[in-house]
Write an enzyme that holds these catalytic residues in place. Structure first.
Site, PDB file in Angstrom:
ATOM      1  N   GLU A 227       0.886  -1.165   0.000  1.00 34.13           N
ATOM      2  CA  GLU A 227       0.000   0.000   0.000  1.00 34.13           C
ATOM      3  C   GLU A 227       0.919   1.208   0.000  1.00 34.13           C
ATOM      4  O   GLU A 227       1.486   1.559   1.035  1.00 34.13           O
ATOM      5  CB  GLU A 227      -0.861  -0.073   1.273  1.00 34.13           C
ATOM      6  CG  GLU A 227      -1.989   0.900   1.347  1.00 34.13           C
ATOM      7  CD  GLU A 227      -3.127   0.537   0.427  1.00 34.13           C
ATOM      8  OE1 GLU A 227      -3.009   0.799  -0.771  1.00 34.13           O
ATOM      9  OE2 GLU A 227      -4.139   0.009   0.911  1.00 34.13           O
ATOM     10  N   CYS A 261      -1.741   9.342   1.682  1.00 32.92           N
ATOM     11  CA  CYS A 261      -1.494   8.747   0.368  1.00 32.92           C
ATOM     12  C   CYS A 261      -2.553   9.216  -0.621  1.00 32.92           C
ATOM     13  O   CYS A 261      -2.294   9.318  -1.816  1.00 32.92           O
ATOM     14  CB  CYS A 261      -1.521   7.241   0.474  1.00 32.92           C
ATOM     15  SG  CYS A 261      -3.056   6.637   1.190  1.00 32.92           S
TER      16      CYS A 261
HETATM   17  P1  NAD Z   1       8.241   4.768   5.098  1.00 34.28           P
HETATM   18  O1  NAD Z   1       8.320   3.993   3.843  1.00 34.28           O
HETATM   19  O2  NAD Z   1       9.377   5.654   5.450  1.00 34.28           O
HETATM   20  O3  NAD Z   1       8.068   3.801   6.361  1.00 34.28           O
HETATM   21  C1  NAD Z   1       6.964   2.938   6.467  1.00 34.28           C
HETATM   22  C2  NAD Z   1       7.329   1.759   7.354  1.00 34.28           C
HETATM   23  O4  NAD Z   1       8.351   1.000   6.710  1.00 34.28           O
HETATM   24  C3  NAD Z   1       7.890   2.141   8.719  1.00 34.28           C
HETATM   25  O5  NAD Z   1       7.370   1.265   9.685  1.00 34.28           O
HETATM   26  C4  NAD Z   1       9.388   1.920   8.542  1.00 34.28           C
HETATM   27  O6  NAD Z   1      10.040   1.632   9.759  1.00 34.28           O
HETATM   28  C5  NAD Z   1       9.402   0.724   7.616  1.00 34.28           C
HETATM   29  N1  NAD Z   1      10.635   0.559   6.828  1.00 34.28           N
HETATM   30  C6  NAD Z   1      11.597   1.470   6.592  1.00 34.28           C
HETATM   31  N2  NAD Z   1      12.574   0.917   5.820  1.00 34.28           N
HETATM   32  C7  NAD Z   1      12.172  -0.353   5.565  1.00 34.28           C
HETATM   33  C8  NAD Z   1      12.736  -1.426   4.810  1.00 34.28           C
HETATM   34  N3  NAD Z   1      13.906  -1.279   4.174  1.00 34.28           N
HETATM   35  N4  NAD Z   1      12.040  -2.589   4.714  1.00 34.28           N
HETATM   36  C9  NAD Z   1      10.849  -2.734   5.337  1.00 34.28           C
HETATM   37  N5  NAD Z   1      10.284  -1.739   6.076  1.00 34.28           N
HETATM   38  C10 NAD Z   1      10.927  -0.574   6.180  1.00 34.28           C
HETATM   39  O7  NAD Z   1       6.869   5.594   5.036  1.00 34.28           O
HETATM   40  P2  NAD Z   1       6.300   6.672   6.046  1.00 34.28           P
HETATM   41  O8  NAD Z   1       7.091   7.935   5.875  1.00 34.28           O
HETATM   42  O9  NAD Z   1       6.122   6.125   7.411  1.00 34.28           O
HETATM   43  O10 NAD Z   1       4.830   6.881   5.458  1.00 34.28           O
HETATM   44  C11 NAD Z   1       4.597   7.666   4.353  1.00 34.28           C
HETATM   45  C12 NAD Z   1       4.436   6.855   3.103  1.00 34.28           C
HETATM   46  O11 NAD Z   1       3.416   5.885   3.294  1.00 34.28           O
HETATM   47  C13 NAD Z   1       3.964   7.711   1.944  1.00 34.28           C
HETATM   48  O12 NAD Z   1       4.650   7.341   0.770  1.00 34.28           O
HETATM   49  C14 NAD Z   1       2.482   7.378   1.839  1.00 34.28           C
HETATM   50  O13 NAD Z   1       1.906   7.611   0.586  1.00 34.28           O
HETATM   51  C15 NAD Z   1       2.487   5.951   2.211  1.00 34.28           C
HETATM   52  N6  NAD Z   1       1.149   5.561   2.649  1.00 34.28           N
HETATM   53  C16 NAD Z   1       0.335   4.885   1.790  1.00 34.28           C
HETATM   54  C17 NAD Z   1      -0.965   4.564   2.150  1.00 34.28           C
HETATM   55  C18 NAD Z   1      -1.885   3.854   1.232  1.00 34.28           C
HETATM   56  O14 NAD Z   1      -2.965   3.454   1.704  1.00 34.28           O
HETATM   57  N7  NAD Z   1      -1.582   3.675  -0.039  1.00 34.28           N
HETATM   58  C19 NAD Z   1      -1.429   4.944   3.388  1.00 34.28           C
HETATM   59  C20 NAD Z   1      -0.577   5.629   4.247  1.00 34.28           C
HETATM   60  C21 NAD Z   1       0.712   5.923   3.858  1.00 34.28           C
END
Ligand code: NAD
Length: 467
Positions: A227, A261
């Protein structure tokens, strides 16, 4: 192990409790150990555990909403909405489970046959900061209902409130069924890549989601639901109710300070009404002024971090032509809650919404309250401009014509489309999840349980069980 302390983005003088990253191996071992028993637990008993968790969370909903507001800066009114969605998701998931998990008899084949939904095994759910409970919760509930044990790895930026949610969940299930790991990229990767984990649901940014998909490509029977981000457009036709469109677009740009998002970050307007509409949009956007996230009246909270403010500032610097010029946006003096002298302005990551004229790269997510303002001369051009983005999450069409809307619905490459509503209007009663770069597997909405089981087809030879 790594330790950290979050500061409230809406009031940097508030420092939250220290959090420590957790070991991954004990969580995986416990989830694996409990998996067989949980899968064999009758659905009615699994549902009873879910109901227990729902009641515990409902009893603490105000404290959890305040926790979200303090730790992520989300305005308290929005945080309460998030808790409402968390609690309602239990009902929707249970309803989905009762339908999806029912054995399906299949007639017409050579033998009596049926299809059943088998549990997959331990699942990992990785959540982002912007809906720190709701997005993880949806996937967790679907897996739990399907008979899978789970491990929740929340965003480190919302670790404290997620920790409290996890305690309430864990005590509602038998040992090992609900696991929890605090940490960042390292812990998340170790969890996702472990071969004992049979499903991963990741909500977050595109680069991380893509890296995960690559890393898991060898283990192709592990279910990976992604997502990811969006670069969502609002299309304003010449016949639209322009007041409604301006209000809805300002909402969709500014809710959660643009950190959704499904936020609107592109506005495509019929050139014939563009100038009049620009003035209306500028008026609506100006109504979004920052305030204390804990104040009931606040609509615009801060960005999550200093890094997000820097990214916002860089976007302001790199563009010259602004319809609404943003900037930093410290809230005004606050009234003292107990009636004393006014308090000094909050120190936090506050910014103002901004609208730039012209189109910028449609393949880069904004995730701050900035939108492009661009025009089109006919519907084909509107479609082409929308579809120039490799994301495919949401789009809004503002028009009074049903014909125009249906034509656009056929051609816009987005998974969630709205007529005369903001792009952020995504209730849990519907499926949600993106096309294209925005993801796969639709973990964000109704029906995700489909991806939490493995279908098993069973045939019974003639008189197999006859004595
Ligand atoms: P992020 O990608 O920085 O982090 C998300 C999660 O991934 C965190 O728990 C983080 O610790 C973990 N993470 C970080 N590096 C990782 C790796 N290498 N492997 C696995 N997990 C890892 O995102 P964020 O800044 O927390 O959230 C914002 C992003 O989330 C935006 O791009 C937004 O669009 C997206 N988002 C999408 C939806 C949707 O429904 N499509 C909803 C909410 C947020």
């Amino acid at each position: 192990m790594q330790r950290w302390r979050n500061r409230s983005p809406g009031d940097l003088s508030i420092e939250l409790d220290e959090v420590e990253a957790m070991l991954v191996e004990p969580a995986i071992a416990a989830a694996e150990k409990a998996a067989r028993e949980w899968a064999r637990t009758p659905l009615s008993e699994r549902i009873a555990c879910l109901r227990g968790a729902q009641a515990r969370i409902a009893a603490e909903k105000e404290a959890l909403a305040r926790g979200i507001a303090i730790e992520t800066g989300k305005p308290i009114s929005e945080a309460r909405g998030e808790l409402g969605a968390v609690i309602a998701k239990f009902d929707l998931t249970i309803e989905d489970a009762e339908q999806h998990l029912a054995r399906r008899e299949v007639a017409g084949g050579p033998h009596p046959a049926f299809v059943r939904q088998a549990a997959r095994g331990p699942a990992v759910v990785i959540a982002p900061f912007n809906f720190p409970l709701h997005l993880g919760n949806g996937a967790l509930l679907a897996h739990l209902a399907a008979g899978n044990t789970v491990i929740f790895k929340p965003s480190p930026l919302a670790a404290v409130v997620a920790g409290r949610y996890a305690e309430l969940m864990r005590e509602s299930f038998p040992p090992g069924v609900f696991g929890f790991v605090q940490g960042g990229a390292e812990e998340a990767q170790a969890l996702c890549l472990d071969s004992r984990i049979r499903a991963v649901c990741f909500t977050g940014s595109v680069p991380v989601g893509r890296a995960l998909a690559k890393a898991l490509s060898e283990d192709y029977s592990k279910e990976l639901a992604l997502e990811l981000g969006g670069r969502n457009a609002a299309i304003v036709c010449a016949d639209a109710d322009l007041e409604l469109a301006a209000r809805s677009i300002a909402d969709a740009m500014c809710l959660t300070c643009g950190q959704r998002c499904n936020a609107t970050s592109r506005v495509l307007v019929d050139a014939r009404v563009a100038e009049g509409f620009a003035a209306k949009l500028a008026d609506e956007v100006a109504k979004w002024t920052p305030g204390d996230p804990l104040d009931d009246a606040t609509k615009l909270g801060p960005l999550i971090s200093d890094a997000a403010v820097q990214r916002y500032a860089a976007l302001l610097d790199e563009h010259a032509d602004w319809l609404v010029k943003g900037g930093s946006g410290a809230p005004p003096l606050r009234a003292h809650r107990s009636g004393g002298a006014p308090l000094p302005p909050l120190r936090g990551h506050f910014v103002l919404p901004a609208v730039r004229r012209g189109a910028t790269r449609p393949d880069i997510e904004c995730f701050v309250p900035i939108a492009d303002f661009d025009t089109f001369t006919d519907l084909d051009e509107a479609v082409a401009k929308n579809n120039a983005s490799p994301f495919g999450l949401t789009a809004s069409v503002f028009t009074r014509s049903e014909e125009t809307f249906s034509q656009l619905a056929d051609e816009l490459r987005v998974s969630n489309l709205y007529a005369n509503l903001p792009t952020t209007f995504s209730p849990s009663t519907l499926p949600f999840g993106g096309w294209g770069l925005s993801g796969n597997g639709r973990p964000g909405g109704r029906g995700f349980i489909r991806f939490c089981t493995s279908e098993q087809a069973i045939q019974l030879g003639k008189d197999t069980f006859a004595r």
